[in-house]
Design an enzyme around this catalytic site. Structure first.
Site, short mmCIF file in Angstrom:
data_model
loop_
_atom_site.label_atom_id
_atom_site.label_comp_id
_atom_site.label_asym_id
_atom_site.label_seq_id
_atom_site.Cartn_x
_atom_site.Cartn_y
_atom_site.Cartn_z
N LYS A 18 0.93 -1.16 0.07
CA LYS A 18 0.00 0.04 -0.14
C LYS A 18 0.98 1.28 -0.11
CE LYS A 18 -1.70 1.69 3.94
NZ LYS A 18 -1.47 3.11 4.34
N ASN A 19 1.92 1.38 0.69
CA ASN A 19 2.64 2.49 1.15
C ASN A 19 3.77 2.84 -0.18
OD1 ASN A 19 1.27 3.19 3.19
ND2 ASN A 19 2.66 2.62 4.85
N ARG A 70 -4.38 10.94 4.44
CA ARG A 70 -3.33 11.82 4.76
C ARG A 70 -2.46 11.86 3.35
NH1 ARG A 70 -0.07 14.65 8.37
NH2 ARG A 70 1.85 14.58 7.47
N CYS A 105 -5.46 13.25 12.70
CA CYS A 105 -5.31 12.03 12.11
C CYS A 105 -5.27 11.19 13.71
CB CYS A 105 -4.09 11.70 11.74
SG CYS A 105 -3.33 10.14 11.53
N ARG A 151 0.73 14.75 13.42
CA ARG A 151 1.36 14.58 12.06
C ARG A 151 1.33 15.96 11.13
NH1 ARG A 151 -1.22 9.19 9.47
NH2 ARG A 151 0.81 8.86 8.65
N SER A 165 11.23 12.00 7.40
CA SER A 165 9.73 11.86 7.11
C SER A 165 9.64 10.69 5.81
CB SER A 165 9.16 13.21 7.29
OG SER A 165 7.97 13.18 6.30
N VAL A 166 8.84 9.94 6.00
CA VAL A 166 8.57 9.32 4.64
C VAL A 166 7.98 10.05 3.65
CG1 VAL A 166 7.17 7.09 3.61
CG2 VAL A 166 8.49 7.00 5.95
N ASP A 189 4.44 0.86 12.14
CA ASP A 189 3.23 0.00 11.30
C ASP A 189 3.29 -1.47 11.85
OD1 ASP A 189 2.71 2.35 10.26
OD2 ASP A 189 3.42 1.82 8.22
N ILE A 217 7.79 7.05 16.94
CA ILE A 217 7.37 7.66 15.74
C ILE A 217 6.15 8.59 15.92
CG2 ILE A 217 6.93 7.71 13.23
CD1 ILE A 217 9.65 6.61 13.84
N ARG A 265 -8.65 -0.35 4.52
CA ARG A 265 -7.93 0.58 3.83
C ARG A 265 -6.58 -0.11 3.52
NH1 ARG A 265 -7.20 5.97 7.05
NH2 ARG A 265 -5.91 6.34 5.22
#
Ligand code: EPU
Length: 429
Positions: free
Chosen positions: A22-23, A102, A126, A131, A173-174, A316, A338, A408
């Protein structure tokens, strides 16, 4: 609203195909805004977040088509999604869409780079923390953007186009790394991003951008260099396997016992989590076909972990690991570094009989000999799946409410688990 019903206590045996990440899919889809040519993504997971991002991109003028998943084809193969941003018809990303996901804020980078303007709603709060987006804004300013905040929107302009620049992220930050890397591909000049996120999804996005003609070096390390181009072309790219999905099922097998091959999972993307699992006494083997997780007989030993940016233990997977530790033979500590509010699963796991004490960013988990099924409430994606793991390990029936969180990010969750012997079903509303 749909619910998931689980009757716990069954070991998991068999194999679970791991979907595309997903990411990685979300930023790859957003990268389609950078070119007027076709961007074809293979191995795209069928998830609510992907569907929502299709709508958001369509709003900007992106056409898309989907192949695969036809009757008769393997249901395990992901979709092939072709996106085409021939013309950007709208550079505004409205509140009602951005507030629902987001990552859609990240369109600001490509829109600004290609159209020299973007108006993107601030994503808002969130469930897992505040965030903020300050790193994005400072980073875009370093590339020559002028930024205003107006009525809840970030209004960004770069008359004449973005230029290269040097910037250092205060924290890796990703999302800021994805966004600034995408923006920097369409600029005049060279860009240096220091303290960049090193997550495998950043490298996957960079590989796709390079196929599109971008010049990027160092993605996957903390220093990324980009030489800007005036246009990018189309490409075909296969999404990498979902390391968080793989880690989640690994923890489910560790919690219930059994023997499962996570097909297509890559151990090299999951080293910290697999090391923690091995520390609990679970057998972890990397094979050609994926990663095999085995636990027979006795329970798991307690292992303490602290979340960290890649290659550290992923935030995660924090909730899922906590679900496993609730049944460990002893006490463990889990520190979340995080996000400041990513412990909403604690009180729900307690409803299953877990013994967890929370002190700031540290959870102390005293293993109990058995969990008991109960109705629980999903609060965010990873928290919800930790409740599924708790339910699979518990005695009796667990009902997970608010399943839309799971949809999701987990493709065919009930199907994949029941194929391995779990008693799990979706109760349609
Ligand atoms: N941060 C700031 N300012 C910014 C940006 C980030 O202070 O401008 C802070 C955040 O508040 C957080 C830290 O930096 O404390 C790291 O956040 P990051 O930006 O890396 O997170 P993200 O890009 O919003 C992605 C994943 C998350 C994952 C995090 C961390 C996607 C779509 N989302 O979020 O995934 O937890 O990286 O690895 O890639 C999930 O999939 O369930 C999920 C939440």
């Amino acid at each position: 609203m749909d619910r998931i019903r689980i009757v716990g206590g069954h070991a998991l045996n068999g194999s679970i195909p791991i979907s595309g990440a997903k990411n990685a899919t979300l930023p790859l889809m957003i990268a389609s805004l950078l070119t007027e040519d076709d961007l074809t993504l293979e191995n795209v997971p069928d998830l609510a977040d992907v569907a929502l991002l299709k709508r958001i991109l369509a709003n900007h003028g992106v056409d898309y088509s989907v192949a695969g998943k036809r009757r008769g084809e393997s249901v395990h193969a992901g979709e092939t999604l072709t996106l085409r941003a021939k013309a950007i018809v709208d550079t505004t990303a409205p509140y009602d869409l951005v507030s629902r996901m987001r990552a859609s804020f990240w369109v600001i980078g490509p829109l600004l780079a290609r159209m020299h303007e973007a108006r993107v709603s601030l994503p808002g709060g969130c469930a897992i923390g505040t965030r903020p987006v300050d790193f994005f804004l400072t980073g875009l300013e370093a590339l020559g953007a002028e930024i205003d905040i107006d009525a809840g929107y970030v209004v960004a302009r770069a008359p004449g186009g973005l230029r290269g620049g040097a910037l250092r992220l205060p924290q890796p930050s990703v999302g800021a790394t994805h966004t600034l890397m995408m923006a920097a591909t369409l600029t005049r000049g060279d860009t240096l991003i220091e303290n960049a996120a090193r997550e495998p999804e950043v490298r996957d996005l960079a590989e796709c951008l390079v196929k599109m003609g971008a010049m990027i070096e160092g993605a996957g390390t903390s220093t990324i260099q980009i030489s800007g181009r005036d246009r990018l072309n189309g490409a075909v790219h296969e999404v990498l396997p979902d390391r968080i999905e793989a880690g989640t099922y690994a923890m489910a097998v560790a919690a219930t016992g059994g023997d499962v091959l996570l097909q297509g999972a890559r151990a090299d993307l999951l080293t910290a989590a697999l090391d923690a699992l091995a520390g609990t006494g679970v057998e972890v083997t990397s094979t050609e076909g994926g990663v095999r997780i085995r636990r027979n007989g006795s329970g798991v030993d307690p292992v303490s972990v602290s979340t960290a940016p890649f290659p550290g233990f992923p935030t995660d997977l924090q909730a899922q690991f906590m679900a496993l530790m609730t049944g460990a033979r002893g006490t463990s500590e889990i520190r979340e570094t995080i996000f400041e509010n990513r412990f909403m699963h604690v009180q729900e796991l307690a409803r299953l009989g877990a013994d967890i004490r929370l002190d700031g960013q540290v959870a102390t988990i005293r293993g109990v000999s058995r969990l008991r099924g109960a109705p629980v409430m999903a609060t965010d994606l990873r928290a919800s799946v930790s409740l599924v793991i708790g339910g699979l390990a518990a005695e009796g029936e667990t009902l997970v409410n608010r399943v839309y969180h799971l949809d999701r990010g987990f493709e065919r969750l009930e199907g994949k688990l029941s194929a391995c012997g779990a008693e799990i079903e979706r109760l349609r509303a």
